[in-house]
Design a protein around this motif. Sequence first.
Motif, PDB file in Angstrom:
ATOM      1  N   TRP A  66      50.742  51.510  -1.751  1.00 46.75           N
ATOM      2  CA  TRP A  66      50.927  50.097  -0.853  1.00 46.75           C
ATOM      3  C   TRP A  66      50.270  49.228  -1.183  1.00 46.75           C
ATOM      4  CZ3 TRP A  66      47.024  54.367  -1.584  1.00 46.75           C
ATOM      5  CH2 TRP A  66      45.291  54.230  -1.246  1.00 46.75           C
ATOM      6  N   TRP A  67      50.324  48.643  -0.152  1.00 50.42           N
ATOM      7  CA  TRP A  67      49.703  46.656  -0.284  1.00 50.42           C
ATOM      8  C   TRP A  67      49.294  46.750   1.212  1.00 50.42           C
ATOM      9  CZ3 TRP A  67      53.124  42.923   1.137  1.00 50.42           C
ATOM     10  CH2 TRP A  67      54.334  42.991   1.123  1.00 50.42           C
ATOM     11  N   ALA A  68      48.317  45.947   2.058  1.00 49.96           N
ATOM     12  CA  ALA A  68      48.379  45.285   2.887  1.00 49.96           C
ATOM     13  C   ALA A  68      49.071  44.413   3.014  1.00 49.96           C
ATOM     14  CB  ALA A  68      46.696  44.790   3.139  1.00 49.96           C
ATOM     15  N   ALA A  69      50.017  43.777   4.234  1.00 41.95           N
ATOM     16  CA  ALA A  69      50.538  42.888   4.040  1.00 41.95           C
ATOM     17  C   ALA A  69      50.528  42.350   5.808  1.00 41.95           C
ATOM     18  CB  ALA A  69      52.424  43.582   4.746  1.00 41.95           C
ATOM     19  N   ALA A  70      51.133  41.154   6.147  1.00 43.63           N
ATOM     20  CA  ALA A  70      51.459  40.636   7.758  1.00 43.63           C
ATOM     21  C   ALA A  70      52.554  40.312   7.415  1.00 43.63           C
ATOM     22  CB  ALA A  70      50.133  38.626   7.494  1.00 43.63           C
ATOM     23  N   PHE A  71      53.299  40.919   8.410  1.00 42.49           N
ATOM     24  CA  PHE A  71      54.268  40.451   9.703  1.00 42.49           C
ATOM     25  C   PHE A  71      54.392  39.340  10.350  1.00 42.49           C
ATOM     26  CE2 PHE A  71      57.916  41.710  12.167  1.00 42.49           C
ATOM     27  CZ  PHE A  71      59.141  41.173  11.379  1.00 42.49           C
ATOM     28  N   ASP A  72      54.895  38.157  10.177  1.00 44.33           N
ATOM     29  CA  ASP A  72      55.311  37.327  11.062  1.00 44.33           C
ATOM     30  C   ASP A  72      56.280  36.905  12.420  1.00 44.33           C
ATOM     31  OD1 ASP A  72      57.301  35.929   9.474  1.00 44.33           O
ATOM     32  OD2 ASP A  72      56.556  34.279   9.239  1.00 44.33           O
ATOM     33  N   GLY A  73      57.133  38.923  12.355  1.00 41.23           N
ATOM     34  CA  GLY A  73      57.879  38.330  12.967  1.00 41.23           C
ATOM     35  C   GLY A  73      59.813  38.558  11.726  1.00 41.23           C
ATOM     36  N   ASN A  74      59.363  37.523  10.667  1.00 42.65           N
ATOM     37  CA  ASN A  74      60.719  37.833   9.675  1.00 42.65           C
ATOM     38  C   ASN A  74      60.455  37.661   8.291  1.00 42.65           C
ATOM     39  OD1 ASN A  74      62.044  35.711  11.857  1.00 42.65           O
ATOM     40  ND2 ASN A  74      60.848  34.077  11.473  1.00 42.65           N
ATOM     41  N   THR A  75      58.806  37.610   8.045  1.00 44.38           N
ATOM     42  CA  THR A  75      58.823  37.754   6.741  1.00 44.38           C
ATOM     43  C   THR A  75      58.000  38.497   6.258  1.00 44.38           C
ATOM     44  OG1 THR A  75      57.518  36.014   6.114  1.00 44.38           O
ATOM     45  CG2 THR A  75      59.487  35.813   5.837  1.00 44.38           C
ATOM     46  N   VAL A  85      49.966  45.627   8.849  1.00 43.88           N
ATOM     47  CA  VAL A  85      50.549  47.248   8.425  1.00 43.88           C
ATOM     48  C   VAL A  85      50.151  47.036   7.266  1.00 43.88           C
ATOM     49  CG1 VAL A  85      52.770  45.802  10.412  1.00 43.88           C
ATOM     50  CG2 VAL A  85      52.562  45.102   7.627  1.00 43.88           C
ATOM     51  N   VAL A  86      50.910  48.157   6.892  1.00 44.90           N
ATOM     52  CA  VAL A  86      50.296  48.550   5.958  1.00 44.90           C
ATOM     53  C   VAL A  86      51.662  48.888   5.084  1.00 44.90           C
ATOM     54  CG1 VAL A  86      49.311  50.094   4.113  1.00 44.90           C
ATOM     55  CG2 VAL A  86      48.339  49.642   5.579  1.00 44.90           C
ATOM     56  N   MET A  87      52.607  48.204   3.683  1.00 44.30           N
ATOM     57  CA  MET A  87      53.794  48.920   3.475  1.00 44.30           C
ATOM     58  C   MET A  87      53.710  49.940   2.506  1.00 44.30           C
ATOM     59  SD  MET A  87      55.594  46.193   4.472  1.00 44.30           S
ATOM     60  CE  MET A  87      56.727  45.507   3.605  1.00 44.30           C
ATOM     61  N   VAL A  88      54.213  50.647   2.998  1.00 47.33           N
ATOM     62  CA  VAL A  88      53.872  52.341   1.763  1.00 47.33           C
ATOM     63  C   VAL A  88      55.085  52.521   0.926  1.00 47.33           C
ATOM     64  CG1 VAL A  88      53.577  54.586   2.140  1.00 47.33           C
ATOM     65  CG2 VAL A  88      52.515  52.619   3.654  1.00 47.33           C
ATOM     66  N   HIS A  89      55.517  52.863   0.407  1.00 47.04           N
ATOM     67  CA  HIS A  89      56.216  52.129  -0.907  1.00 47.04           C
ATOM     68  C   HIS A  89      56.347  53.945  -1.630  1.00 47.04           C
ATOM     69  CE1 HIS A  89      57.470  48.261  -2.073  1.00 47.04           C
ATOM     70  NE2 HIS A  89      56.283  47.777  -1.362  1.00 47.04           N
ATOM     71  N   VAL A  90      57.159  54.814  -1.505  1.00 44.83           N
ATOM     72  CA  VAL A  90      57.189  55.854  -1.937  1.00 44.83           C
ATOM     73  C   VAL A  90      57.892  55.776  -3.389  1.00 44.83           C
ATOM     74  CG1 VAL A  90      58.953  58.128  -1.226  1.00 44.83           C
ATOM     75  CG2 VAL A  90      57.483  56.640   0.524  1.00 44.83           C
ATOM     76  N   LEU A  91      57.289  56.901  -4.119  1.00 45.95           N
ATOM     77  CA  LEU A  91      57.975  57.182  -5.297  1.00 45.95           C
ATOM     78  C   LEU A  91      58.440  58.594  -5.820  1.00 45.95           C
ATOM     79  CD1 LEU A  91      54.840  55.371  -7.355  1.00 45.95           C
ATOM     80  CD2 LEU A  91      56.997  54.728  -6.846  1.00 45.95           C
ATOM     81  N   LEU A 118      56.901  51.194   6.811  1.00 42.09           N
ATOM     82  CA  LEU A 118      55.428  50.572   7.400  1.00 42.09           C
ATOM     83  C   LEU A 118      53.963  51.581   7.921  1.00 42.09           C
ATOM     84  CD1 LEU A 118      57.428  47.428   9.347  1.00 42.09           C
ATOM     85  CD2 LEU A 118      56.210  47.968   7.208  1.00 42.09           C
ATOM     86  N   LEU A 119      53.493  51.292   8.510  1.00 47.44           N
ATOM     87  CA  LEU A 119      52.696  51.932   8.937  1.00 47.44           C
ATOM     88  C   LEU A 119      50.965  50.271   9.741  1.00 47.44           C
ATOM     89  CD1 LEU A 119      51.378  54.384   6.652  1.00 47.44           C
ATOM     90  CD2 LEU A 119      52.728  54.701   8.596  1.00 47.44           C
ATOM     91  N   PRO A 120      51.633  50.839  10.666  1.00 47.63           N
ATOM     92  CA  PRO A 120      50.452  48.990  12.058  1.00 47.63           C
ATOM     93  C   PRO A 120      48.953  49.733  11.415  1.00 47.63           C
ATOM     94  CG  PRO A 120      50.473  51.883  13.403  1.00 47.63           C
ATOM     95  CD  PRO A 120      51.809  51.766  12.325  1.00 47.63           C
ATOM     96  N   VAL A 121      48.820  48.701  10.815  1.00 48.35           N
ATOM     97  CA  VAL A 121      47.046  48.937  11.311  1.00 48.35           C
ATOM     98  C   VAL A 121      46.039  48.902  12.722  1.00 48.35           C
ATOM     99  CG1 VAL A 121      45.032  47.127   9.957  1.00 48.35           C
ATOM    100  CG2 VAL A 121      47.217  47.259   8.903  1.00 48.35           C
ATOM    101  N   GLY A 122      45.843  47.413  13.474  1.00 56.56           N
ATOM    102  CA  GLY A 122      45.525  47.961  15.022  1.00 56.56           C
ATOM    103  C   GLY A 122      46.896  48.820  15.197  1.00 56.56           C
ATOM    104  N   GLY A 123      45.671  49.146  15.978  1.00 56.84           N
ATOM    105  CA  GLY A 123      46.164  50.472  17.240  1.00 56.84           C
ATOM    106  C   GLY A 123      46.226  51.996  17.001  1.00 56.84           C
ATOM    107  N   HIS A 124      47.101  52.479  17.246  1.00 52.08           N
ATOM    108  CA  HIS A 124      47.112  54.010  16.368  1.00 52.08           C
ATOM    109  C   HIS A 124      48.569  53.996  16.454  1.00 52.08           C
ATOM    110  CE1 HIS A 124      42.577  54.908  16.515  1.00 52.08           C
ATOM    111  NE2 HIS A 124      42.836  53.741  17.929  1.00 52.08           N
TER     112      HIS A 124
END
Length: 159
Positions: A66-75, A85-91, A118-124
């Motif tokens: 996994w790695w921490a990311a910012a999604f701006d609506g496009n990238t 968001v947390v980008m989770v890559h499945v192996l 993707l997993l959200p960072v804020g909220g639940h």
Amino acid sequence: MADRTAVWVPRAAASELRAAAPDSLGGADLVALSETGFLLFDRPICATSLGNGGPLGISPINGVIWWAAAFDGNTFDYCPAEPNVVMVHVLSTTVSPDSPWGPQIWEGSTLSDIGVFLLPVGGHLAGPPASVEDDLTPLIELLFGFGVAACEFGLQASA
């Protein structure tokens, strides 16, 4: 991620981590532990249709990055300071036919990246109702349980 040491998760620990996941989940604990992470399981945590792998269209989940990311609506950009968001890559031991990379990239490798979610960072994030079959639920519960346990015990991931 090249310098990230994998955390080995035996089956008994995986079961305990899943049980530690709260009913209402959020990715903040996982990212607080480390903005990047790498878990390997001694046995598949579950099987998934992500990536359409294997002859039956499902693949075992043998690890996760996994790695921490910012999604701006496009990238999606690596963003350890203010991720949303947390980008989770499945192996998996299965190479997915849907992978954006050719099978030759995994030559000599035991595991391949079969897909990302993707997993959200804020909220639940509430888990799916019992009537809905979601093949990633065991993995998501384990990730959140890992984050909760690490924060509860004040653990920090080591690079």
